[in-house]
Design a protein around this motif. Structure first.
Motif, PDB file in Angstrom:
ATOM      1  N   THR A  84     -31.701 -27.045  -9.662  1.00 19.00           N
ATOM      2  CA  THR A  84     -32.000 -26.110  -8.658  1.00 19.00           C
ATOM      3  C   THR A  84     -32.057 -27.045  -7.452  1.00 19.00           C
ATOM      4  O   THR A  84     -32.796 -27.900  -7.232  1.00 19.00           O
ATOM      5  N   GLN A 107     -36.099 -13.274  -3.511  1.00 13.90           N
ATOM      6  CA  GLN A 107     -34.960 -12.580  -4.191  1.00 13.90           C
ATOM      7  C   GLN A 107     -33.993 -13.621  -4.730  1.00 13.90           C
ATOM      8  O   GLN A 107     -33.769 -14.468  -4.159  1.00 13.90           O
ATOM      9  N   ILE A 108     -33.621 -13.183  -5.977  1.00 14.79           N
ATOM     10  CA  ILE A 108     -32.423 -13.888  -6.438  1.00 14.79           C
ATOM     11  C   ILE A 108     -31.247 -12.978  -6.152  1.00 14.79           C
ATOM     12  O   ILE A 108     -31.139 -11.743  -6.687  1.00 14.79           O
ATOM     13  N   ILE A 166     -38.553 -11.878  -6.630  1.00  8.84           N
ATOM     14  CA  ILE A 166     -39.440 -12.814  -7.055  1.00  8.84           C
ATOM     15  C   ILE A 166     -40.923 -12.488  -7.175  1.00  8.84           C
ATOM     16  O   ILE A 166     -41.225 -11.926  -6.012  1.00  8.84           O
ATOM     17  N   ARG A 222     -34.022 -21.411   1.160  1.00  7.66           N
ATOM     18  CA  ARG A 222     -33.004 -21.091   0.156  1.00  7.66           C
ATOM     19  C   ARG A 222     -32.736 -22.195  -0.787  1.00  7.66           C
ATOM     20  O   ARG A 222     -32.542 -23.327  -0.480  1.00  7.66           O
ATOM     21  N   ALA A 259     -39.650 -13.626 -11.892  1.00  7.55           N
ATOM     22  CA  ALA A 259     -38.924 -12.718 -11.040  1.00  7.55           C
ATOM     23  C   ALA A 259     -38.447 -11.544 -12.166  1.00  7.55           C
ATOM     24  O   ALA A 259     -38.587 -11.816 -13.299  1.00  7.55           O
ATOM     25  N   ILE A 317     -30.698 -17.971  -4.359  1.00  7.17           N
ATOM     26  CA  ILE A 317     -32.219 -17.739  -4.315  1.00  7.17           C
ATOM     27  C   ILE A 317     -32.772 -17.718  -2.881  1.00  7.17           C
ATOM     28  O   ILE A 317     -32.463 -18.919  -2.444  1.00  7.17           O
ATOM     29  N   VAL A 374     -36.610 -17.695  -1.445  1.00  6.77           N
ATOM     30  CA  VAL A 374     -37.950 -17.511  -1.773  1.00  6.77           C
ATOM     31  C   VAL A 374     -38.690 -17.755  -0.359  1.00  6.77           C
ATOM     32  O   VAL A 374     -38.494 -18.451   0.656  1.00  6.77           O
TER      33      VAL A 374
END
Length: 149
Positions: free
Chosen positions: A145, A79-80, A91, A50, A104, A62, A64
């Motif tokens: 991020t 996913q975002i 993504i 995450r 994405a 996010i 991933v």
């Protein structure tokens, strides 16, 4: 020496050692104990992390999925889920290593852009500082991020 003791001694390898493979089964030689498994299960080929992308007052959540057996880690999906118009965004690829790259496409409703690209360089504590952009651009907006624990 008792019969039981002789039997146990006879069952061991010539060096007197017992060897176990990673699954815990006893094998005859050290080489068998350290041999690579014949098959790899699908669960070992991906894991998830995450992340949170911060840009001033905007925060993207996010999740991933990536292959932990590669480096840089190959992004296999995710996913975002919030923080960006038209969420969720699927993504579609990228990598995580010394540099971050996430590509994405929008799967939610809205009139926002249809793609996003996020890039960044690793820094300590664990995070990526970089930029992101829409529709093929990757340098429109600054971000940090970080890994979410």
């Amino acid at each position: 020496m008792t019969t039981q003791a002789r039997k146990q001694h006879k069952d061991r390898s010539p060096s007197g050692h017992r060897y176990l493979n990673p699954q815990g089964a006893e094998v005859k030689t050290r080489d068998e104990a350290f041999a690579a498994p014949m098959s790899v299960e699908a669960e070992a080929l991906q894991t998830s992390a995450r992340l949170q992308l911060h840009n001033g007052q905007v925060t993207f959540a996010i999740e991933v999925t990536y292959n932990p057996n590669t480096y840089p880690h190959v992004v296999t999906g995710g996913q975002i889920t919030s923080g960006i118009c038209g969420a969720p965004w699927d993504i579609t690829g990228g990598s995580i290593g010394d540099q971050l790259r996430l590509d994405a496409k929008r799967s939610g409703q809205g009139t926002c852009a249809s793609t996003i690209t996020i890039v960044g360089d690793y820094q300590n504590p664990p995070a990526y500082r970089g930029t992101y952009g829409f529709e093929g651009a990757s340098s429109s907006f600054k971000h940090t991020t970080r890994y979410e624990c």
